[in-house]
Motif scaffolding. Sequence first.
Motif, mmCIF file in Angstrom:
data_model
loop_
_atom_site.group_PDB
_atom_site.id
_atom_site.type_symbol
_atom_site.label_atom_id
_atom_site.label_comp_id
_atom_site.label_asym_id
_atom_site.label_seq_id
_atom_site.Cartn_x
_atom_site.Cartn_y
_atom_site.Cartn_z
ATOM 1 N N MET A 185 0.674 -1.007 0.025
ATOM 2 C CA MET A 185 -0.162 0.002 0.087
ATOM 3 C C MET A 185 0.631 1.537 -0.132
ATOM 4 N N ALA A 186 -0.426 2.440 -0.644
ATOM 5 C CA ALA A 186 0.523 3.664 -0.202
ATOM 6 C C ALA A 186 1.525 4.336 1.111
ATOM 7 N N LYS A 187 3.051 4.746 0.588
ATOM 8 C CA LYS A 187 2.906 5.640 2.331
ATOM 9 C C LYS A 187 2.276 6.097 2.813
ATOM 10 N N VAL A 188 2.272 6.730 4.424
ATOM 11 C CA VAL A 188 0.996 7.692 4.855
ATOM 12 C C VAL A 188 2.119 9.029 4.804
ATOM 13 N N ASP A 189 1.687 9.593 5.686
ATOM 14 C CA ASP A 189 2.421 10.796 6.128
ATOM 15 C C ASP A 189 3.475 10.693 7.726
ATOM 16 N N ALA A 190 4.313 10.458 7.679
ATOM 17 C CA ALA A 190 5.427 9.010 8.454
ATOM 18 C C ALA A 190 5.628 10.375 9.432
ATOM 19 N N THR A 191 5.471 11.587 9.590
ATOM 20 C CA THR A 191 4.876 12.742 11.297
ATOM 21 C C THR A 191 4.439 12.884 11.497
ATOM 22 N N LEU A 192 3.155 12.463 10.576
ATOM 23 C CA LEU A 192 1.470 12.745 11.109
ATOM 24 C C LEU A 192 1.166 11.160 11.769
ATOM 25 N N TYR A 193 1.369 9.761 11.475
ATOM 26 C CA TYR A 193 1.345 8.516 11.558
ATOM 27 C C TYR A 193 2.232 8.713 13.468
ATOM 28 N N ARG A 194 3.171 9.257 13.648
ATOM 29 C CA ARG A 194 4.023 8.934 14.672
ATOM 30 C C ARG A 194 2.879 10.642 15.322
ATOM 31 N N SER A 195 3.043 11.217 15.081
ATOM 32 C CA SER A 195 2.463 12.104 16.423
ATOM 33 C C SER A 195 1.134 11.799 16.712
ATOM 34 N N ILE A 196 0.617 10.870 15.836
ATOM 35 C CA ILE A 196 -1.088 9.924 16.511
ATOM 36 C C ILE A 196 -0.459 9.152 17.431
ATOM 37 N N VAL A 197 0.164 8.366 16.626
ATOM 38 C CA VAL A 197 0.500 6.899 18.242
ATOM 39 C C VAL A 197 1.478 7.146 19.319
ATOM 40 N N GLY A 198 2.329 9.004 19.259
ATOM 41 C CA GLY A 198 3.031 9.715 20.351
ATOM 42 C C GLY A 198 1.428 10.104 21.441
ATOM 43 N N GLY A 199 -0.106 10.498 20.168
ATOM 44 C CA GLY A 199 -1.193 11.224 21.166
ATOM 45 C C GLY A 199 -1.575 9.656 21.702
ATOM 46 N N LEU A 200 -1.654 8.254 21.417
ATOM 47 C CA LEU A 200 -2.574 7.594 21.791
ATOM 48 C C LEU A 200 -1.762 7.091 22.413
ATOM 49 N N CYS A 201 -0.697 7.031 22.696
ATOM 50 C CA CYS A 201 0.710 6.636 23.860
ATOM 51 C C CYS A 201 -0.065 7.908 25.066
ATOM 52 N N TYR A 202 0.145 8.328 24.484
ATOM 53 C CA TYR A 202 -0.248 9.688 26.332
ATOM 54 C C TYR A 202 -2.317 9.138 26.421
ATOM 55 N N LEU A 203 -2.782 8.872 25.617
ATOM 56 C CA LEU A 203 -4.217 8.364 26.230
ATOM 57 C C LEU A 203 -4.068 7.690 27.267
ATOM 58 N N VAL A 204 -3.476 6.247 26.573
ATOM 59 C CA VAL A 204 -3.865 5.001 27.091
ATOM 60 C C VAL A 204 -3.116 5.716 29.111
ATOM 61 N N HIS A 205 -3.274 6.820 29.670
ATOM 62 C CA HIS A 205 -3.203 6.637 30.968
ATOM 63 C C HIS A 205 -4.462 6.788 31.927
ATOM 64 N N THR A 206 -4.863 7.045 31.340
ATOM 65 C CA THR A 206 -6.571 6.514 31.084
ATOM 66 C C THR A 206 -7.436 6.240 30.890
ATOM 67 N N ARG A 207 -7.340 5.421 29.889
ATOM 68 C CA ARG A 207 -8.054 4.412 29.100
ATOM 69 C C ARG A 207 -6.679 3.178 28.565
ATOM 70 N N SER A 208 -6.309 2.154 29.554
ATOM 71 C CA SER A 208 -5.871 1.608 29.595
ATOM 72 C C SER A 208 -6.673 0.533 28.957
ATOM 73 N N ASP A 209 -7.799 0.666 28.446
ATOM 74 C CA ASP A 209 -8.262 -0.420 27.260
ATOM 75 C C ASP A 209 -6.943 -0.776 26.322
ATOM 76 N N ILE A 210 -7.081 0.111 25.756
ATOM 77 C CA ILE A 210 -5.944 0.357 24.426
ATOM 78 C C ILE A 210 -5.415 0.651 24.312
ATOM 79 N N ALA A 211 -4.611 0.521 25.103
ATOM 80 C CA ALA A 211 -2.740 0.002 25.463
ATOM 81 C C ALA A 211 -2.540 -1.828 24.123
ATOM 82 N N PHE A 212 -3.118 -2.357 23.999
ATOM 83 C CA PHE A 212 -2.716 -3.331 22.965
ATOM 84 C C PHE A 212 -2.475 -3.073 21.719
ATOM 85 N N ASN A 213 -3.473 -2.065 21.625
ATOM 86 C CA ASN A 213 -4.015 -1.781 20.056
ATOM 87 C C ASN A 213 -3.235 -0.774 19.784
ATOM 88 N N VAL A 214 -2.505 0.262 21.139
ATOM 89 C CA VAL A 214 -2.063 1.532 21.363
ATOM 90 C C VAL A 214 -0.100 0.616 20.307
#
Length: 104
Positions: free
Chosen positions: A61-90
């Motif tokens: 598949m085509a590449k996506v904007d790596a900077t945006l992807y990393r930013s979103i994944v980093g944001g999800l990592c921070y979200l795990v502090h209050t949403r431990s149910d998404i830890a595996f997915n992140v």
Amino acid sequence: MSDLDALSYYLGIEVRQGKEALTLGQSAYTSKLLERSGMTECKSCVTLMEERLKLTKASTMAKVDATLYRSIVGGLCYLVHTRSDIAFNVGYVSRFMEDPREDH
């Protein structure tokens, strides 16, 4: 030293203090993260990840904007502090930060 009243917001985490419980949340942060990822119109679901989903790094598949992807994944990592149910997915999607593709 001065009394600043009850804690209500700290490092992007909303704090609600009741008589019986202390509740932490990140609804404002989550809304901003959804907006940044272009997913504000998406519907919520109970299942956090498609069952038996197989992602591979050898995608055609085509590449996506790596900077945006990393930013979103980093944001999800921070979200795990209050949403431990998404830890595996992140953790699962963070495996593809080196070479993100549209659909693995």
